[in-house]
Design a protein around this motif. Structure first.
Motif, mmCIF file in Angstrom:
data_model
loop_
_atom_site.group_PDB
_atom_site.id
_atom_site.type_symbol
_atom_site.label_atom_id
_atom_site.label_comp_id
_atom_site.label_asym_id
_atom_site.label_seq_id
_atom_site.Cartn_x
_atom_site.Cartn_y
_atom_site.Cartn_z
ATOM 1 N N GLN A 371 53.839 43.788 27.685
ATOM 2 C CA GLN A 371 54.224 42.789 28.699
ATOM 3 C C GLN A 371 52.998 42.258 29.448
ATOM 4 O OE1 GLN A 371 57.460 44.477 31.150
ATOM 5 N NE2 GLN A 371 58.819 43.164 29.967
ATOM 6 N N LEU A 372 51.897 42.158 28.727
ATOM 7 C CA LEU A 372 50.676 41.598 29.302
ATOM 8 C C LEU A 372 50.523 40.144 28.851
ATOM 9 C CD1 LEU A 372 48.063 44.487 28.936
ATOM 10 C CD2 LEU A 372 49.213 43.696 31.011
ATOM 11 N N VAL A 373 50.099 39.305 29.792
ATOM 12 C CA VAL A 373 49.825 37.900 29.503
ATOM 13 C C VAL A 373 48.310 37.725 29.522
ATOM 14 C CG1 VAL A 373 50.232 35.505 30.166
ATOM 15 C CG2 VAL A 373 51.990 37.237 30.618
ATOM 16 N N GLU A 374 47.750 37.418 28.357
ATOM 17 C CA GLU A 374 46.298 37.272 28.222
ATOM 18 C C GLU A 374 45.926 35.794 28.306
ATOM 19 O OE1 GLU A 374 42.805 38.008 24.857
ATOM 20 O OE2 GLU A 374 44.919 38.355 24.382
ATOM 21 N N VAL A 375 45.034 35.469 29.226
ATOM 22 C CA VAL A 375 44.564 34.091 29.365
ATOM 23 C C VAL A 375 43.518 33.830 28.295
ATOM 24 C CG1 VAL A 375 43.504 32.392 30.874
ATOM 25 C CG2 VAL A 375 45.002 34.143 31.843
ATOM 26 N N LEU A 376 43.871 33.002 27.311
ATOM 27 C CA LEU A 376 42.931 32.685 26.231
ATOM 28 C C LEU A 376 41.888 31.679 26.700
ATOM 29 C CD1 LEU A 376 45.393 32.416 23.199
ATOM 30 C CD2 LEU A 376 44.020 34.380 23.915
ATOM 31 N N CYS A 377 42.343 30.660 27.420
ATOM 32 C CA CYS A 377 41.404 29.673 27.969
ATOM 33 C C CYS A 377 42.119 28.855 29.041
ATOM 34 C CB CYS A 377 40.846 28.754 26.878
ATOM 35 S SG CYS A 377 42.087 27.713 26.106
ATOM 36 N N TRP A 378 41.362 28.312 29.975
ATOM 37 C CA TRP A 378 41.911 27.370 30.933
ATOM 38 C C TRP A 378 40.842 26.379 31.337
ATOM 39 C CZ3 TRP A 378 43.483 31.161 35.430
ATOM 40 C CH2 TRP A 378 42.371 31.832 35.889
ATOM 41 N N SER A 379 41.277 25.221 31.778
ATOM 42 C CA SER A 379 40.337 24.145 32.091
ATOM 43 C C SER A 379 39.521 24.509 33.323
ATOM 44 C CB SER A 379 41.093 22.836 32.330
ATOM 45 O OG SER A 379 42.007 22.977 33.407
ATOM 46 N N LYS A 380 38.311 24.008 33.370
ATOM 47 C CA LYS A 380 37.443 24.280 34.520
ATOM 48 C C LYS A 380 38.055 23.791 35.817
ATOM 49 C CE LYS A 380 33.218 24.024 31.720
ATOM 50 N NZ LYS A 380 33.891 23.758 30.455
ATOM 51 N N SER A 381 38.874 22.709 35.724
ATOM 52 C CA SER A 381 39.475 22.144 36.936
ATOM 53 C C SER A 381 40.498 23.074 37.582
ATOM 54 C CB SER A 381 40.148 20.802 36.612
ATOM 55 O OG SER A 381 41.080 20.956 35.565
ATOM 56 N N VAL A 382 41.000 24.087 36.809
ATOM 57 C CA VAL A 382 41.956 25.029 37.388
ATOM 58 C C VAL A 382 41.311 25.784 38.546
ATOM 59 C CG1 VAL A 382 43.225 27.172 36.947
ATOM 60 C CG2 VAL A 382 43.376 25.288 35.342
ATOM 61 N N MET A 383 40.060 26.148 38.379
ATOM 62 C CA MET A 383 39.375 26.929 39.410
ATOM 63 C C MET A 383 39.342 26.186 40.737
ATOM 64 S SD MET A 383 38.487 29.692 37.755
ATOM 65 C CE MET A 383 37.172 30.464 38.686
ATOM 66 N N SER A 384 39.008 24.877 40.677
ATOM 67 C CA SER A 384 38.907 24.097 41.910
ATOM 68 C C SER A 384 40.263 23.611 42.391
ATOM 69 C CB SER A 384 37.971 22.900 41.699
ATOM 70 O OG SER A 384 38.439 22.097 40.623
ATOM 71 N N ASN A 385 41.091 23.121 41.458
ATOM 72 C CA ASN A 385 42.385 22.564 41.858
ATOM 73 C C ASN A 385 43.322 23.624 42.415
ATOM 74 O OD1 ASN A 385 43.193 19.502 40.970
ATOM 75 N ND2 ASN A 385 41.427 20.274 39.886
ATOM 76 N N CYS A 386 43.293 24.809 41.848
ATOM 77 C CA CYS A 386 44.209 25.864 42.295
ATOM 78 C C CYS A 386 43.545 26.868 43.225
ATOM 79 C CB CYS A 386 44.800 26.577 41.080
ATOM 80 S SG CYS A 386 45.824 25.517 40.070
ATOM 81 N N LYS A 387 42.295 26.573 43.615
ATOM 82 C CA LYS A 387 41.602 27.405 44.601
ATOM 83 C C LYS A 387 41.518 28.870 44.162
ATOM 84 C CE LYS A 387 43.215 24.360 48.319
ATOM 85 N NZ LYS A 387 43.976 24.255 49.575
ATOM 86 N N ILE A 388 41.223 29.068 42.860
ATOM 87 C CA ILE A 388 41.086 30.414 42.320
ATOM 88 C C ILE A 388 39.613 30.789 42.315
ATOM 89 C CG2 ILE A 388 41.419 31.856 40.283
ATOM 90 C CD1 ILE A 388 43.815 30.101 39.586
ATOM 91 N N GLU A 389 39.265 31.948 42.897
ATOM 92 C CA GLU A 389 37.876 32.357 43.001
ATOM 93 C C GLU A 389 37.443 33.227 41.827
ATOM 94 O OE1 GLU A 389 37.448 34.200 46.775
ATOM 95 O OE2 GLU A 389 37.862 32.375 47.921
ATOM 96 N N ASP A 390 38.307 34.164 41.414
ATOM 97 C CA ASP A 390 37.951 35.095 40.338
ATOM 98 C C ASP A 390 38.831 34.840 39.118
ATOM 99 O OD1 ASP A 390 36.049 36.403 41.947
ATOM 100 O OD2 ASP A 390 37.649 37.566 42.901
ATOM 101 N N LEU A 391 38.196 34.829 37.955
ATOM 102 C CA LEU A 391 38.916 34.622 36.709
ATOM 103 C C LEU A 391 39.502 35.947 36.239
ATOM 104 C CD1 LEU A 391 39.721 32.867 34.284
ATOM 105 C CD2 LEU A 391 37.525 33.431 33.262
ATOM 106 N N VAL A 392 40.828 36.029 36.221
ATOM 107 C CA VAL A 392 41.520 37.229 35.730
ATOM 108 C C VAL A 392 41.967 36.943 34.298
ATOM 109 C CG1 VAL A 392 43.445 38.812 36.088
ATOM 110 C CG2 VAL A 392 42.298 37.785 38.061
ATOM 111 N N LYS A 393 41.578 37.819 33.379
ATOM 112 C CA LYS A 393 41.869 37.571 31.967
ATOM 113 C C LYS A 393 43.255 38.052 31.563
ATOM 114 C CE LYS A 393 39.408 36.216 29.210
ATOM 115 N NZ LYS A 393 39.221 34.838 28.700
ATOM 116 N N GLU A 394 43.814 39.008 32.311
ATOM 117 C CA GLU A 394 45.120 39.542 31.951
ATOM 118 C C GLU A 394 46.004 39.702 33.182
ATOM 119 O OE1 GLU A 394 44.578 42.232 27.915
ATOM 120 O OE2 GLU A 394 44.682 43.228 29.874
ATOM 121 N N TYR A 395 47.273 39.386 33.008
ATOM 122 C CA TYR A 395 48.284 39.586 34.047
ATOM 123 C C TYR A 395 49.440 40.367 33.432
ATOM 124 C CZ TYR A 395 46.109 35.651 36.591
ATOM 125 O OH TYR A 395 45.243 34.817 37.248
ATOM 126 N N HIS A 396 50.012 41.239 34.220
ATOM 127 C CA HIS A 396 51.300 41.781 33.801
ATOM 128 C C HIS A 396 52.349 40.705 34.055
ATOM 129 C CE1 HIS A 396 54.929 44.315 33.662
ATOM 130 N NE2 HIS A 396 54.181 45.117 32.892
#
Length: 633
Positions: A371-396
């Motif tokens: 039940q792990l969701v692995e982030v394969l890739c995301w656009s660079k704009s996600v970091m700025s648009n969604c105000k995310i500071e740290d890139l997490v590669k996996e989420y439950h």
């Protein structure tokens, strides 16, 4: 007469005033009189008394009839002006008539005055009716011109926003004295939001105070009356009898609705829906101070039909353009040049974002076992648009927000108004506040969700065409991923097998259907004294070394042989012009088997194994000799 007639008397002599009143009352008993004798009082009476007929003396000490006539004509062209005087000659009277007087009465014949006033009132009624007819004709002509202009502009409209603006401007020209509201409705959530507003500017500050928010951010569901009528009668201008309260399904209470209607002087509430491919997407609300005329209603309905047709035409053009763009994007995907899977995914995501006209996007892989969701890739704009500071590669899965709902519910999520309340939007991180629109699409393998692709913040709304586009592109991307994963596994297996064969003490070689050597391992080369790293040409495994005609026939027919051979290395040197370290002979055990190159092909290759059994045979012979020399007692 049912109403009193307002008659202004311009006269300086009281006796003449009374005489005029008496004669007029004989014909028109219900009259209201006002008498003036100066220019100032005359002008004041025109503004406040608003006379329906003016009876004036020609010559007075402080004023004159001709000046009064000119002032009257400047004020209005529907107030009859009658001269009543004893000091006017025929020529002057004719000149006054030419300048606009309705009639003239000589005081010596004052008995004509009542009939003259009655005729003047009839003349006034005709003038008013004529003016009304002229205004209607002008209005009708302007309305037709508005319709023509709208039709012309709609032909060249290239976006939904342009169509909305053209339609709203036409509505303003048709109903300049009403308050107009253009609303946009998300048919998935059922909420409507104000898009354009006309006629309520003086009340905006007051409305903000009432609702504690800007009216443009206020959202409301369609009312029950609207739901029943608007969706199924989208091209009809409907009178909403319950007013604002009914239109908003009690979202705005009856008390506040009445307060708003009173403040805006609204007595009639109308609404007409705009459809796009038979889907209600918003409409025009008319807050009118009087009942709309039938021709205005019909014209608005005609315009709405044209707007709906323009939207459908634009949608068809957009659909054709999207199909062309879709093919181009798919072609672009097939032509991507990537050295690694990560590089391919990043390039593919850029194509997906561009194809859907989005600003952000990401691709995730879902591992159902953990039940792990692995982030394969995301656009660079996600970091700025969604105000995310740290890139997490996996989420439950439990840690994911609304985009995890696409996995949990196994369905596409399309939200065109992300900040609004949404039943499926729960537990999303605070960084998502920057998202305005979101489209999340799960992709499958064996009917199980294997991951999701998401795009967001498109300028316009996401539609089913975006889902189709995303589905096709993600299908190609996922097939490529699976192909690359399979190729990687195959490559690893080939490398493992190659290493196993290379380390094997049994000589193994592959040759084509003519028996020409294609490749061999170290043990095979060592057995036959072949060069390790140089290209071997025309080494004929069938005829020159291993098999006689019977064995060769068996191999070609049955595809399998097993035999033992004695190989003379001196003969090999003569045939193939290389020098073997071994110049003697060896006893070899030979195995050969035919294999198909491809599953669907009948073309064969041959795998040959050779093992030197010279020493083994010597040992067996020695053992037999020893057993003869030393028989068992």
């Amino acid at each position: 007469m049912d109403q009193s007639v307002r008659i202004l008397l311009v006269e300086d002599l009281p006796a003449d005033v009374e005489l005029n009143k008496r004669e007029i009352i004989k014909v028109l008993p219900s009259c209201v009189f006002k008498q003036v004798e100066t220019r100032k009082d005359f002008l004041h009476a025109l503004d406040t008394f608003k006379p329906e007929v003016i009876v004036s003396d020609f010559s007075m000490p402080h004023f004159d009839g001709l000046s009064a006539l000119k002032l009257t004509l400047e004020k209005s062209d529907i107030i009859p002006f009658i001269l009543c005087t004893g000091s006017i000659n025929e020529d002057t009277a004719v000149e006054c008539m030419k300048q606009g007087a309705a009639d003239y009465v000589i005081k010596e014949h004052n008995k004509r005055l009542g009939a003259s006033v009655a005729s003047a009132l009839e003349l006034r009624a005709n003038l008013i009716q004529k003016k009304i007819n002229l205004e209607k004709e002008n209005s009708r002509r302007l309305d037709q011109q508005t319709l023509f202009d709208l039709t012309t502009k709609l032909l060249f409209a290239s976006s939904i926003n342009q169509i909305d603006q053209i339609f709203f401007n036409a509505a303003i020209q048709l109903l300049p004295h009403s308050i107009l509201i253009l609303s946009k409705t998300n048919h998935q959530t059922g909420f409507g939001r104000l898009s354009m507003l006309y006629g309520a500017d003086p009340y905006l500050r007051w409305l903000k105070k009432i609702f504690k928010t800007d009216p443009f951010s206020f959202q409301t569901p369609l009312g029950s009356e609207a739901t029943q009528n608007l969706i199924y009668n989208q091209s009809k201008l409907l009178h909403i009898k319950g007013g604002i309260n009914a239109l908003t399904d009690n979202e705005i209470s009856g008390k506040i609705s009445k307060l708003i209607e009173k403040a805006l002087k609204v007595k009639f509430t109308y609404h007409i829906g705009i459809s796009e491919s038979n889907v209600y997407r918003g409409g025009l609300t008319v807050l009118a101070r009087k009942k709309l005329e039938k021709d205005k209603v019909e014209l608005i309905e005609i315009i709405i039909k044209q707007v709906s047709q323009a939207l459908e035409k634009l949608e068809a053009l957009e659909d054709a353009k999207q199909k062309e763009d879709r093919l181009q994007r798919l072609l672009n995907l097939s032509q991507l040049k990537s050295s690694t899977m990560q590089e391919f995914l990043e390039q593919a995501l850029d194509e997906v974002i561009a194809a859907t006209h989005s600003k952000i996007g990401f691709i995730c892989r879902y591992h159902s076992a953990s039940q792990l969701v692995e982030v394969l890739c995301w656009s660079k704009s996600v970091m700025s648009n969604c105000k995310i500071e740290d890139l997490v590669k996996e989420y439950h899965l439990d840690q994911t927000g609304i985009w995890g709902e696409a996995i949990r519910q196994k369905k596409v999520l399309l939200i065109n108004d992300f900040p609004a309340p949404h039943p499926e939007k729960k537990g999303y991180p605070s960084g998502h506040v920057a998202i305005q629109k979101l489209l999340v699409l799960p992709f499958y393998e064996n009917n199980l969700v294997n991951g999701v692709v998401a795009v967001g913040n498109k300028e316009s709304d996401y539609h089913h065409s975006d889902i189709e586009q995303l589905t096709l592109m993600m299908d190609s991307i996922y097939k490529w991923i699976k192909q690359k994963e399979a190729e990687q596994v195959l490559f690893q297996r080939k490398e493992q097998l190659r290493n196993i064969l290379e380390l094997s003490p049994i000589g193994t070689a592959r040759c084509n259907k003519q028996g020409i050597l294609l490749e061999s391992n170290h043990a095979f080369n060592s057995i036959f004294g072949l060069p390790e790293y140089s290209e071997i040409n025309n080494f004929d495994c069938f005829n020159e070394i291993f098999f006689d005609k019977k064995e060769l026939s068996m191999l070609l027919d049955k595809g399998l042989i097993k035999t033992e051979k004695t190989i003379l290395f001196s003969q090999l040197n003569e045939l193939f012009h290389w020098v073997s370290e071994n110049s003697g002979s060896s006893e070899l055990e030979i195995n050969a088997k035919a294999v198909r190159i491809k599953p669907e092909s009948e073309e064969l290759e041959y795998i040959i194994q050779a093992q030197d059994i010279t020493e083994r045979k010597k040992w067996i012979e020695q053992k037999m000799i020893l057993s003869i020399q030393c028989p068992t007692k």
